[in-house]
Design a protein around this motif. Structure first.
Motif, PDB file in Angstrom:
ATOM      1  N   THR A   1       0.839  -1.203   0.000  1.00 35.37           N
ATOM      2  CA  THR A   1       0.000   0.000   0.000  1.00 35.37           C
ATOM      3  C   THR A   1       0.871   1.249   0.000  1.00 35.37           C
ATOM      4  O   THR A   1       0.603   2.210  -0.713  1.00 35.37           O
ATOM      5  CB  THR A   1      -0.935  -0.013   1.225  1.00 35.37           C
ATOM      6  OG1 THR A   1      -1.719  -1.193   1.153  1.00 35.37           O
ATOM      7  CG2 THR A   1      -1.861   1.187   1.246  1.00 35.37           C
ATOM      8  N   LEU A   2       1.928   1.189   0.771  1.00 30.00           N
ATOM      9  CA  LEU A   2       2.837   2.326   0.869  1.00 30.00           C
ATOM     10  C   LEU A   2       3.488   2.654  -0.474  1.00 30.00           C
ATOM     11  O   LEU A   2       3.546   3.812  -0.880  1.00 30.00           O
ATOM     12  CB  LEU A   2       3.917   2.013   1.912  1.00 30.00           C
ATOM     13  CG  LEU A   2       5.012   3.037   2.115  1.00 30.00           C
ATOM     14  CD1 LEU A   2       4.453   4.234   2.872  1.00 30.00           C
ATOM     15  CD2 LEU A   2       6.179   2.441   2.888  1.00 30.00           C
ATOM     16  N   VAL A   3       3.971   1.631  -1.158  1.00 34.73           N
ATOM     17  CA  VAL A   3       4.706   1.895  -2.407  1.00 34.73           C
ATOM     18  C   VAL A   3       3.781   1.944  -3.625  1.00 34.73           C
ATOM     19  O   VAL A   3       4.199   2.342  -4.699  1.00 34.73           O
ATOM     20  CB  VAL A   3       5.864   0.880  -2.641  1.00 34.73           C
ATOM     21  CG1 VAL A   3       6.823   0.893  -1.471  1.00 34.73           C
ATOM     22  CG2 VAL A   3       5.362  -0.519  -2.916  1.00 34.73           C
ATOM     23  N   GLY A   4       2.519   1.534  -3.443  1.00 34.37           N
ATOM     24  CA  GLY A   4       1.563   1.646  -4.538  1.00 34.37           C
ATOM     25  C   GLY A   4       1.648   0.539  -5.566  1.00 34.37           C
ATOM     26  O   GLY A   4       1.156   0.679  -6.679  1.00 34.37           O
ATOM     27  N   GLU A   5       2.284  -0.568  -5.203  1.00 30.52           N
ATOM     28  CA  GLU A   5       2.246  -1.735  -6.087  1.00 30.52           C
ATOM     29  C   GLU A   5       2.432  -3.014  -5.285  1.00 30.52           C
ATOM     30  O   GLU A   5       2.976  -2.983  -4.184  1.00 30.52           O
ATOM     31  CB  GLU A   5       3.301  -1.631  -7.203  1.00 30.52           C
ATOM     32  CG  GLU A   5       4.720  -1.591  -6.718  1.00 30.52           C
ATOM     33  CD  GLU A   5       5.723  -1.453  -7.878  1.00 30.52           C
ATOM     34  OE1 GLU A   5       5.919  -2.432  -8.609  1.00 30.52           O
ATOM     35  OE2 GLU A   5       6.303  -0.354  -8.014  1.00 30.52           O
ATOM     36  N   LYS A   6       2.001  -4.106  -5.877  1.00 29.27           N
ATOM     37  CA  LYS A   6       2.090  -5.394  -5.169  1.00 29.27           C
ATOM     38  C   LYS A   6       3.485  -5.965  -5.328  1.00 29.27           C
ATOM     39  O   LYS A   6       3.717  -6.872  -6.127  1.00 29.27           O
ATOM     40  CB  LYS A   6       1.043  -6.359  -5.724  1.00 29.27           C
ATOM     41  CG  LYS A   6      -0.262  -6.301  -4.968  1.00 29.27           C
ATOM     42  CD  LYS A   6      -1.079  -7.561  -5.193  1.00 29.27           C
ATOM     43  CE  LYS A   6      -2.318  -7.537  -4.346  1.00 29.27           C
ATOM     44  NZ  LYS A   6      -2.347  -8.163  -3.142  1.00 29.27           N
TER      45      LYS A   6
END
Ligand SMILES: Nc1nc2c(ncn2[C@@H]2O[C@H](COP(=O)(O)OP(=O)(O)OP(=O)(O)O)[C@@H](O)[C@H]2O)c(=O)[nH]1
Ligand SMILES: [Mg+2]
Length: 197
Positions: free
Chosen positions: A41-46
């Motif tokens: 969630t923090l980095v915006g990707e899985k």
């Protein structure tokens, strides 16, 4: 917006990456509290593997942000379904990595499931971090599962356990709530002039 982040490697045991000079920001917590999800969630990707089955993360995973610092995703502790022996081994390994490996740890992000709160081993870790003077921030995750009343109770409980308001980030990796707070906090950690993305 996504961060400039790349998965470098997952390790078991010792590895030269541990003593790489780039500072490490380490996500730690009981199994299934959402460490990998919070990173995603923090980095915006899985980028970190997450799963509803506890014990998903088995290695110490290093993610390089802006080629400057590592976010480190640790295996969760306290997973009831593995043998006592395995649990002890994992616990020792986590403690070794944090306090004896020589890793340049900049900050520990201790993640808890807000509904469950701080467990005995979380407390043990908090004490050890305090003794080693390693800064720690608590991420109270999964707040989407709590009512206002439960949130209030959780807040009171954390305060009683000696945590200060400014040491807690309330978050839901599921809804993204609190993501901005964590990002802002880490951006400050990374140096005010350097944005993460
Ligand atoms: N409702 C809700 N579920 C969440 C949240 N964060 C994580 N989860 C769920 O919790 C489960 C565990 O998430 P992970 O991110 O794999 O947890 P972990 O702490 O990395 O687990 P291990 O790697 O096993 O230690 C998954 O099913 C996630 O979808 C949240 O904020 N709210
Ligand atoms: Mg994980």
């Amino acid at each position: 917006m996504n961060m400039n982040v790349e998965f470098i490697k997952g390790i078991i045991g010792t590895d030269p990456i541990i003593t790489d000079t780039k500072p490490q920001i380490v996500f730690i917590g009981r199994s299934n509290v959402g460490k990998s999800s919070v990173i995603n969630t923090l980095v915006g990707e899985k980028i970190a593997r997450s799963s509803s089955t506890p014990g998903k993360t088995r290695e110490i995973n290093f993610f390089l942000v802006k080629k400057k610092k590592y976010l480190v995703d640790l295996p969760g502790y306290g997973y009831a379904k593995v043998s006592e022996k395995h649990r002890e081994k994992l616990k020792k390994h986590i403690l070794w990595y944090m306090f004896e490996s020589g890793a340049p740890i900049h900050r520990i992000i201790l993640i808890v499931d807000t509904r469950v709160g701080i467990t005995a081993f979380d407390e043990e870790i908090l004490r050890a971090l305090f003794d080693h003077e390693i800064p720690v921030t608590l991420v109270a995750n999964k707040i989407d599962k709590l009512t206002q009343k439960e949130m209030h109770l959780a807040r009171t409980r954390f305060e009683k356990q000696g945590l200060k308001k400014e040491d807690i980030i309330w978050m839901s990796a599921k809804t993204g709530k609190g993501k901005g707070d964590l990002r802002l906090f880490l951006e400050m950690e990374f140096g005010k002039e350097k944005k993460l993305s």
